[in-house]
Scaffold this active site. Structure first.
Site, PDB file in Angstrom:
ATOM      1  N   HIS A  40       0.861  -1.183   0.000  1.00 57.80           N
ATOM      2  CA  HIS A  40       0.000   0.000   0.000  1.00 57.80           C
ATOM      3  C   HIS A  40       0.895   1.229   0.000  1.00 57.80           C
ATOM      4  O   HIS A  40       1.302   1.734   1.051  1.00 57.80           O
ATOM      5  CB  HIS A  40      -0.926   0.003   1.223  1.00 57.80           C
ATOM      6  CG  HIS A  40      -1.977   1.063   1.171  1.00 57.80           C
ATOM      7  ND1 HIS A  40      -3.332   0.782   1.282  1.00 57.80           N
ATOM      8  CD2 HIS A  40      -1.903   2.408   1.023  1.00 57.80           C
ATOM      9  CE1 HIS A  40      -4.022   1.907   1.209  1.00 57.80           C
ATOM     10  NE2 HIS A  40      -3.165   2.916   1.056  1.00 57.80           N
ATOM     11  N   ASP A  44       2.187   9.265  -6.038  1.00 51.97           N
ATOM     12  CA  ASP A  44       2.297  10.719  -5.888  1.00 51.97           C
ATOM     13  C   ASP A  44       2.743  11.137  -4.492  1.00 51.97           C
ATOM     14  O   ASP A  44       3.384  12.173  -4.323  1.00 51.97           O
ATOM     15  CB  ASP A  44       0.987  11.417  -6.272  1.00 51.97           C
ATOM     16  CG  ASP A  44      -0.237  10.784  -5.653  1.00 51.97           C
ATOM     17  OD1 ASP A  44      -0.106   9.745  -4.973  1.00 51.97           O
ATOM     18  OD2 ASP A  44      -1.351  11.311  -5.854  1.00 51.97           O
ATOM     19  N   GLY A 188      -9.891   8.204  -2.013  1.00 48.86           N
ATOM     20  CA  GLY A 188     -10.548   9.497  -1.884  1.00 48.86           C
ATOM     21  C   GLY A 188     -11.250   9.661  -0.552  1.00 48.86           C
ATOM     22  O   GLY A 188     -10.973   8.933   0.407  1.00 48.86           O
ATOM     23  N   GLU A 218     -10.727   3.556   7.048  1.00 43.80           N
ATOM     24  CA  GLU A 218      -9.726   4.513   7.527  1.00 43.80           C
ATOM     25  C   GLU A 218     -10.392   5.612   8.342  1.00 43.80           C
ATOM     26  O   GLU A 218      -9.772   6.177   9.250  1.00 43.80           O
ATOM     27  CB  GLU A 218      -8.967   5.126   6.341  1.00 43.80           C
ATOM     28  CG  GLU A 218      -7.828   6.049   6.754  1.00 43.80           C
ATOM     29  CD  GLU A 218      -7.069   6.623   5.565  1.00 43.80           C
ATOM     30  OE1 GLU A 218      -5.983   7.177   5.787  1.00 43.80           O
ATOM     31  OE2 GLU A 218      -7.558   6.519   4.421  1.00 43.80           O
TER      32      GLU A 218
END
Length: 352
Positions: A40, A44, A188, A218
């Site tokens: 994971h 970017d 997102g 999360e």
């Protein structure tokens, strides 16, 4: 178990509000090193300062790229992605980023890494999804040759994008499956866009026979995890909301769902309000398929060595548990049989 008696200023400086690079020593070196897998890790969020400055043609301060332990939320954490995304709008930039990503992984002694990114974010200057993916793969393939690291690319659909845009991207990425691309993801704002809104999209991904992992749990919603499992995810990103949820834990354990934990990132985004509540030992005791990952190497100022050092110092993670989580990662990886065979051989050599 949160080991408060280990002090407020451990080797990685977690309680000082920043990471102090004090050279935490690895336990294994040379041929006897435990294999390292990072399942994971966002492209970017992991570009080096040098790569970013080269591609932008200007200097960039580290504080513009890195979050610290005073970060208040996931939304604040995500602000650090604006500058590196500027670098990912041309074929040259994407190729250079793929190579830089592999170079950073090599410095961390990683044997296998899965890089995830959102191709839709790199189409601002007219590149097609195919051009975006091909460019990243060229850079990563060059890194593989130079650094002897196996890799896979996970393409991220984005929660705030329209379903049709996400589906078109995933269909284009599907053509690269087995040729660099290894899986799909959904990333997102989980709180604003729950998993229930994407069941149809990932039912289609499942029909395409494309493996996928989904960011879920999360931000406190165990239902997002259950929905992810229901629609066919073989792994979930972070999964912190499983804490204390016995039935959900049983479901994930019975279905061998990989749990991609990212400890230092989870501290920064406040996935747990109190560090003492971080559930790594709970998940291990429940025999979940726990893996340890970096999430964002630059944004979180981290490496796999730092992640494991943090767990050893603050949560009494043992060497045996570290080995088990590495075995979990080999099992959960979206790697080919040939790559997994090489990783199991490294594990056998280490244990022997």
């Amino acid at each position: 178990m949160f080991c408060k008696n280990s002090g407020r200023d451990p080797a990685i400086g977690i309680w000082t509000g920043k990471f102090e690079r004090r050279g935490v020593k690895t336990r294994m070196t040379g041929k006897n090193r435990l294999p390292r897998l990072d399942l994971h890790c966002h492209l970017d969020g992991s570009l080096s300062q040098g790569c970013i400055e080269e591609l932008l043609g200007r200097s960039v301060k580290l504080e513009e790229l890195q979050a610290d332990m005073d970060c208040q939320s996931l939304a604040e954490y995500l602000e650090k992605f604006e500058i590196p995304l500027e670098c990912l709008q041309t074929e040259k930039g994407l190729e250079r980023a793929g190579y830089d990503f592999m170079k950073s992984a090599a410095a961390d002694h990683v044997n296998y890494i899965e890089a995830r990114f959102a191709p839709l974010f790199s189409r601002q200057r007219g590149l097609s999804t195919e051009q975006v993916i091909e460019s990243v793969l060229r850079g990563m393939e060059q890194g593989k040759k130079e650094f002897d690291i196996d890799y896979g690319v996970i393409v991220c659909a984005m929660r705030h994008e329209k379903e049709e845009a996400n589906l078109q991207m995933l269909k284009a990425a599907r053509e690269f499956l087995g040729n660099g691309v290894c899986a799909a993801d959904l990333a997102g704002n989980e709180a604003a866009f729950p998993m229930s809104q994407f069941m149809n999209l990932f039912a289609e991904v499942k029909r395409m026979e494309m493996p996928f992992t989904l960011h879920a749990g999360e931000c406190g919603s165990v239902q997002n995890i259950l929905d992810a499992v229901q629609c066919g995810a073989s792994r979930v990103g972070h999964g912190i909301a499983l804490r204390g949820q016995k039935e959900a834990i049983r479901i994930c354990r019975d279905r061998h769902i990989g749990i991609e934990m990212c400890p230092l990132s989870n501290m920064q985004t406040k996935a747990v309000k109190d560090p003492a509540d971080y559930p790594v030992q709970e998940f291990l005791e429940e025999n979940l398929l726990v893996t340890i990952n970096t999430d964002n190497r630059m944004v979180s100022q981290t490496t796999l060595e730092k992640e494991f050092a943090f767990l050893r110092e603050q949560y009494a993670v043992t060497r045996e548990q570290e080995v088990q989580m590495t075995k979990n990662a080999i099992e959960a990886a979206f790697a080919s049989d040939a790559v997994k065979e090489r990783l199991w051989k490294k594990m056998y050599t280490f244990e022997k």
